[in-house]
Design a protein around this motif. Structure first.
Motif, PDB file in Angstrom:
ATOM      1  N   VAL A 156      36.069  44.286  59.507  1.00 59.43           N
ATOM      2  CA  VAL A 156      37.242  44.561  58.625  1.00 59.43           C
ATOM      3  C   VAL A 156      37.424  43.480  57.494  1.00 59.43           C
ATOM      4  CG1 VAL A 156      38.690  43.302  60.140  1.00 59.43           C
ATOM      5  CG2 VAL A 156      39.569  44.959  58.503  1.00 59.43           C
ATOM      6  N   ALA A 157      37.520  44.002  56.527  1.00 57.76           N
ATOM      7  CA  ALA A 157      37.622  43.118  55.157  1.00 57.76           C
ATOM      8  C   ALA A 157      38.924  43.291  54.426  1.00 57.76           C
ATOM      9  CB  ALA A 157      36.309  43.176  54.437  1.00 57.76           C
ATOM     10  N   GLY A 158      39.312  42.423  53.677  1.00 59.77           N
ATOM     11  CA  GLY A 158      40.379  42.671  52.695  1.00 59.77           C
ATOM     12  C   GLY A 158      40.293  42.249  51.090  1.00 59.77           C
ATOM     13  N   VAL A 159      41.203  42.629  50.269  1.00 64.14           N
ATOM     14  CA  VAL A 159      40.838  42.270  48.869  1.00 64.14           C
ATOM     15  C   VAL A 159      42.141  42.087  48.279  1.00 64.14           C
ATOM     16  CG1 VAL A 159      40.135  44.457  48.112  1.00 64.14           C
ATOM     17  CG2 VAL A 159      39.486  42.332  46.795  1.00 64.14           C
ATOM     18  N   ALA A 160      42.683  41.405  47.359  1.00 63.75           N
ATOM     19  CA  ALA A 160      43.779  41.340  46.773  1.00 63.75           C
ATOM     20  C   ALA A 160      43.580  41.839  45.353  1.00 63.75           C
ATOM     21  CB  ALA A 160      44.276  39.873  46.566  1.00 63.75           C
ATOM     22  N   MET A 161      44.608  42.767  44.858  1.00 64.09           N
ATOM     23  CA  MET A 161      44.368  43.402  43.579  1.00 64.09           C
ATOM     24  C   MET A 161      45.608  43.040  42.698  1.00 64.09           C
ATOM     25  SD  MET A 161      41.700  45.090  44.216  1.00 64.09           S
ATOM     26  CE  MET A 161      41.638  46.258  42.686  1.00 64.09           C
ATOM     27  N   GLY A 162      45.331  43.180  41.263  1.00 66.45           N
ATOM     28  CA  GLY A 162      46.480  42.950  40.424  1.00 66.45           C
ATOM     29  C   GLY A 162      46.518  43.885  39.235  1.00 66.45           C
ATOM     30  N   LEU A 163      47.656  43.845  38.377  1.00 66.66           N
ATOM     31  CA  LEU A 163      47.829  44.698  37.512  1.00 66.66           C
ATOM     32  C   LEU A 163      48.360  43.914  36.287  1.00 66.66           C
ATOM     33  CD1 LEU A 163      48.143  47.537  36.412  1.00 66.66           C
ATOM     34  CD2 LEU A 163      50.404  47.509  37.576  1.00 66.66           C
ATOM     35  N   ASP A 170      51.778  51.151  27.052  1.00 68.30           N
ATOM     36  CA  ASP A 170      50.885  52.341  27.712  1.00 68.30           C
ATOM     37  C   ASP A 170      49.532  51.902  28.206  1.00 68.30           C
ATOM     38  OD1 ASP A 170      49.987  52.041  25.152  1.00 68.30           O
ATOM     39  OD2 ASP A 170      49.942  54.078  24.602  1.00 68.30           O
ATOM     40  N   LYS A 171      49.257  50.686  27.957  1.00 69.29           N
ATOM     41  CA  LYS A 171      48.021  50.329  28.474  1.00 69.29           C
ATOM     42  C   LYS A 171      48.163  49.516  29.657  1.00 69.29           C
ATOM     43  CE  LYS A 171      46.177  49.692  23.554  1.00 69.29           C
ATOM     44  NZ  LYS A 171      45.568  48.823  22.444  1.00 69.29           N
ATOM     45  N   SER A 172      47.026  49.603  30.624  1.00 68.06           N
ATOM     46  CA  SER A 172      47.012  48.901  31.904  1.00 68.06           C
ATOM     47  C   SER A 172      45.559  48.659  32.195  1.00 68.06           C
ATOM     48  CB  SER A 172      47.825  50.018  32.818  1.00 68.06           C
ATOM     49  OG  SER A 172      46.977  50.918  33.086  1.00 68.06           O
ATOM     50  N   VAL A 173      45.535  47.471  33.041  1.00 68.69           N
ATOM     51  CA  VAL A 173      44.229  46.859  33.454  1.00 68.69           C
ATOM     52  C   VAL A 173      44.509  46.691  34.987  1.00 68.69           C
ATOM     53  CG1 VAL A 173      42.105  45.492  33.359  1.00 68.69           C
ATOM     54  CG2 VAL A 173      43.460  46.514  31.221  1.00 68.69           C
ATOM     55  N   VAL A 174      43.547  47.364  35.710  1.00 62.41           N
ATOM     56  CA  VAL A 174      43.721  46.919  37.229  1.00 62.41           C
ATOM     57  C   VAL A 174      42.595  45.856  37.529  1.00 62.41           C
ATOM     58  CG1 VAL A 174      43.374  47.862  39.827  1.00 62.41           C
ATOM     59  CG2 VAL A 174      44.592  49.364  38.007  1.00 62.41           C
ATOM     60  N   LEU A 175      43.009  44.835  38.122  1.00 64.87           N
ATOM     61  CA  LEU A 175      42.385  43.708  38.206  1.00 64.87           C
ATOM     62  C   LEU A 175      41.755  43.559  39.958  1.00 64.87           C
ATOM     63  CD1 LEU A 175      43.801  41.090  36.483  1.00 64.87           C
ATOM     64  CD2 LEU A 175      42.240  42.454  35.512  1.00 64.87           C
ATOM     65  N   THR A 176      40.482  43.294  40.182  1.00 65.62           N
ATOM     66  CA  THR A 176      40.051  43.331  41.490  1.00 65.62           C
ATOM     67  C   THR A 176      39.851  41.778  41.764  1.00 65.62           C
ATOM     68  OG1 THR A 176      38.776  45.445  41.530  1.00 65.62           O
ATOM     69  CG2 THR A 176      38.067  43.753  42.858  1.00 65.62           C
ATOM     70  N   ILE A 235      43.789  42.917  28.437  1.00 62.85           N
ATOM     71  CA  ILE A 235      44.100  44.359  28.023  1.00 62.85           C
ATOM     72  C   ILE A 235      43.077  44.691  26.879  1.00 62.85           C
ATOM     73  CG2 ILE A 235      45.828  45.720  26.661  1.00 62.85           C
ATOM     74  CD1 ILE A 235      46.558  45.687  29.340  1.00 62.85           C
ATOM     75  N   GLU A 236      43.105  43.563  25.719  1.00 60.51           N
ATOM     76  CA  GLU A 236      42.078  44.014  24.698  1.00 60.51           C
ATOM     77  C   GLU A 236      40.795  43.811  24.676  1.00 60.51           C
ATOM     78  OE1 GLU A 236      43.751  41.749  21.269  1.00 60.51           O
ATOM     79  OE2 GLU A 236      45.550  42.976  21.234  1.00 60.51           O
TER      80      GLU A 236
END
Length: 694
Positions: free
Chosen positions: A467-474, A479-485, A316-317
């Motif tokens: 066709v390809a795939g990816v897993a995402m995280g959070l 009120d702070k968020s980061v989406v992870l690839t 986050i930081e």
């Protein structure tokens, strides 16, 4: 116990929940009906806690009963046995949205059983099972924090439909099951026909509104119950002392141990540090050896809690992840094809420390998988299997058959890849893809999608795109968020959301999500979906760099298939009395023959292309009218002094007179010889004369 019943019309169908009539010895039971689908959900809990574990010991079973569909099970035994693959997938579908709602301290064994008593194909029993299980747990003494419900959503002719019919699903661009609470979506599972991110997001929002309606119905019902929940087990250890353990952890040192690129090295460094401070903690607090065993699990939980908070704080930081990447960075990718000389197609896809070996096997139509479930009958020509051996994570575990996880991950990858498989008319082969996971550290199911796509092109399957795939995280903190690839296993475990998106350059083909927090906003989901799209395009680029189109030729070890059509009304002529004719052709040419009685499609396959062609020509000759001038590759069936008899097709034999054999004599031939002949005459009775073609 009085019988209570509640009814409500939702989404054009009547829903009924009944309590107090059946299964009254269970800790909780609900008889639920949606349309003509009926399930019985029961829950029970053990009296004693399970010692030595750090998780909720929950099992969820979805019991398919063939009588529910008016069917008798196939096979010799004629009774239901071990859970089918569809039953296991349904069990997972119910398990995933309810598991996060149990208190983490619960250590009594909990068993949820959803038994299908009647099945209506237009009203999915497993989706009904999510709501039934939720309601049953809430009226039981088992601690359970929340109300869950599930819906199925389709997208037909530009309109989103909640609980589409089977007929509508056949035309639908989206087929997803979404579960959640009134506050948030917690689970998604499904497939799509290359839809956009906006279309998928809209489907999720439509689903959540529908979920709220079912949750509200459950809330109305629960107002009539006064349930006293069983107390959670009190810890045997000194809680204050465990909290004091945090003082022994140097957060700077812990950061050095967690933020390491390699998974195995990271685990070893973190474990070594943990062992060192535990020993110091035991010594400083005079905890004897007998008591130490009681502290091992709570101390490890506290250590993991501190590690989790640290990892999330730094993400986050600082926007830095455990392996040094930024939030949107993808681990290094390498792709190879054609590794295995004797398989029909192969590939190796490696992304960081996750690696999938994909293998394609092509088979004849006779090898189609027979499907016989409660709501589905027929055959399946594309199959994807996923294997996750213990060595992929450096562990030692017994090999005891296919796990539920393997079935679930394989099913997701199959749905993702299914969208690019050519039609049977274009490519009549049965296609089996196997993914062998050789290493795993985050999203091996999406690596499977990539290796499958590469292997299909390597095999020469005429797919039009990759066709390809990816897993995402959070990570969500206030009120702070980061989406992870492209998440690591650690980020999956300690993050707030895991969602996997697979698709082509033109859109999404499969989607799966599990959320551990409430209140994920629409905007955050949109951000995650579009960040996943960006990653997917990058990975697709790597696949196209490796192999941009299917190979022109199939492997020499793949079977050869040829197909054509005959008049369906004449199918019996190919089969013959007792199947004699078709069996004789199969034996004669060493091929396999599949016949579709309705369309008249004849498919001939075999390992020898020449034999396949000969068999095709032979069968075509059977249904071809005999005309003067036609040339056939026939078989000698009888030899006489005046000539030889030649069978040009089953039931069609003509005489080749000695004078029509050219410079050869009848005795130069023997029964079974092949000879090319031409029809020279046909009399009024249909008998024909032949001559040898040199």
């Amino acid at each position: 116990m009085s019988v209570k019943e509640w009814k409500k019309v939702l989404f054009g169908k009547e829903w009924t929940f009944q309590h107090g009539k059946v299964a009254k010895q269970s800790a909780g039971s609900i008889w639920a009906r949606f349309g003509d689908s009926v399930v019985l959900a029961t829950v029970n809990v053990s009296d004693n806690i399970v010692e030595g574990i750090d998780f909720v010991p929950l099992t969820v079973e979805f019991m398919e009963k063939f009588y529910a569909a008016g069917k008798i099970p196939g096979g010799f035994v004629k009774r239901e046995g071990k859970p089918s693959e569809s039953g296991i997938l349904s069990s997972r579908l119910i398990d995933r949205p309810i598991r996060p709602l149990f208190p983490k301290r619960l250590r009594n064994e909990v068993q949820v059983i959803v038994t299908v008593l009647s099945v209506d194909p237009d009203c999915p029993a497993d989706v009904l099972g999510i709501s039934a299980a939720s309601l049953t747990l809430n009226i039981s003494k088992i601690p359970f924090d929340g109300i869950a419900a599930g819906v199925q959503v389709g997208y037909v002719d530009g309109e989103f439909i909640v609980f589409p019919t089977v007929e509508q699903l056949e035309r639908s661009k989206i087929d997803i099951v979404v579960a959640g609470t009134k506050d948030a979506i917690t689970m998604v599972e499904g497939e799509a026909k290359e839809v956009s991110e906006d279309e998928m997001l809209k489907a999720l929002m439509v689903a959540h509104e529908a979920i709220k309606e079912i949750v509200a119905f459950q809330e109305e019902i629960l107002k009539e119950f006064q349930i006293e929940k069983m107390p959670l087990p009190e810890p045997k250890y000194n809680v204050e002392l465990v909290e004091k353990f945090a003082e022994y952890v140097d957060m700077n040192e812990l950061e050095k141990r967690i933020f390491i690129r390699g998974k195995q090295e990271r685990a070893e460094m973190a474990d070594d540090y943990y062992e060192s401070i535990v020993q110091k903690f035991f010594g400083d607090n005079n905890i004897c050896e007998e008591e130490q065993e009681e502290y091992k699990i709570p101390l490890k939980e506290k250590y993991d809690e501190l590690s989790k908070k640290l990892m999330r704080k730094i993400i986050i930081e600082r926007g830095m992840r455990a392996d040094g990447r930024g939030p949107k960075d993808i681990r290094p990718i390498t792709c190879e094809v054609g590794l295995l000389p004797r398989t029909h197609g192969s590939s190796l896809f490696t992304r960081g420390e996750t690696q999938s070996l994909g293998i394609v096997t092509l088979g004849s139509p006779a090898e189609e998988q027979i499907i016989d479930t409660l709501v589905e009958e027929g055959t399946k020509r594309f199959i994807l299997h996923y294997n996750f051996p213990p060595f992929s994570t450096g562990e030692v575990k017994p090999l005891r058959g296919t796990s539920r996880r393997e079935i679930g991950h394989g099913h997701l990858a199959e749905r993702a890849v299914k969208a690019i498989i050519p039609s049977e008319d274009e490519f009549p082969y049965v296609i089996r893809v196997v993914s062998e996971i050789l290493e795993s550290n985050g999203s091996s199911s999406m690596a499977t999608v990539c290796s499958a796509s590469l292997a299909l092109m390597d095999a020469g399957v005429p797919v039009k795109k990759h066709v390809a795939g990816v897993a995402m995280g959070l990570v969500l903190e206030g009120d702070k968020s980061v989406v992870l690839t492209d998440i690591l296993g650690l980020e999956d475990h300690w993050g707030d959301m895991d969602f996997k998106v697979a698709g082509t350059n033109d859109g999404i083909t499969a989607f799966q999500m599990d959320c551990k927090v409430s209140g994920v906003s629409e905007e955050l989901l949109r951000t995650a979906l579009y960040q996943a799209k960006e990653a997917r395009m990058f990975i697709l680029g790597k696949l196209y760099e490796t192999i941009s189109e299917p190979r022109k030729e199939l492997s020499p070890y793949a079977p050869r298939i040829s197909w054509f059509y005959i008049d369906p009304s004449r199918s019996g002529e190919l089969i013959g009395p007792g199947g004699r004719i078709i069996k004789s052709i199969i034996k004669m040419f060493d091929v396999e023959i599949a016949l579709d009685d309705e369309s008249g499609k004849v498919t001939v396959s075999g390992v020898n292309a020449e034999k396949v062609n000969e068999a095709v020509e032979y069968i075509k000759n059977m249904f071809r009218d005999v005309n003067v001038g036609d040339v056939y590759d026939g078989k000698v069936t009888r030899v006489e002094n005046y000539g030889i008899f030649v069978e040009i097709a089953p039931g069609k034999t003509g005489l080749t007179h000695a004078s029509k054999l050219g410079n050869m004599k009848p005795n130069a031939f023997k029964v079974g010889d092949r000879i090319k002949v031409e029809v020279v005459s046909i009399d009024e009775t249909g008998r024909f004369q032949l001559r040898r073609v040199e």
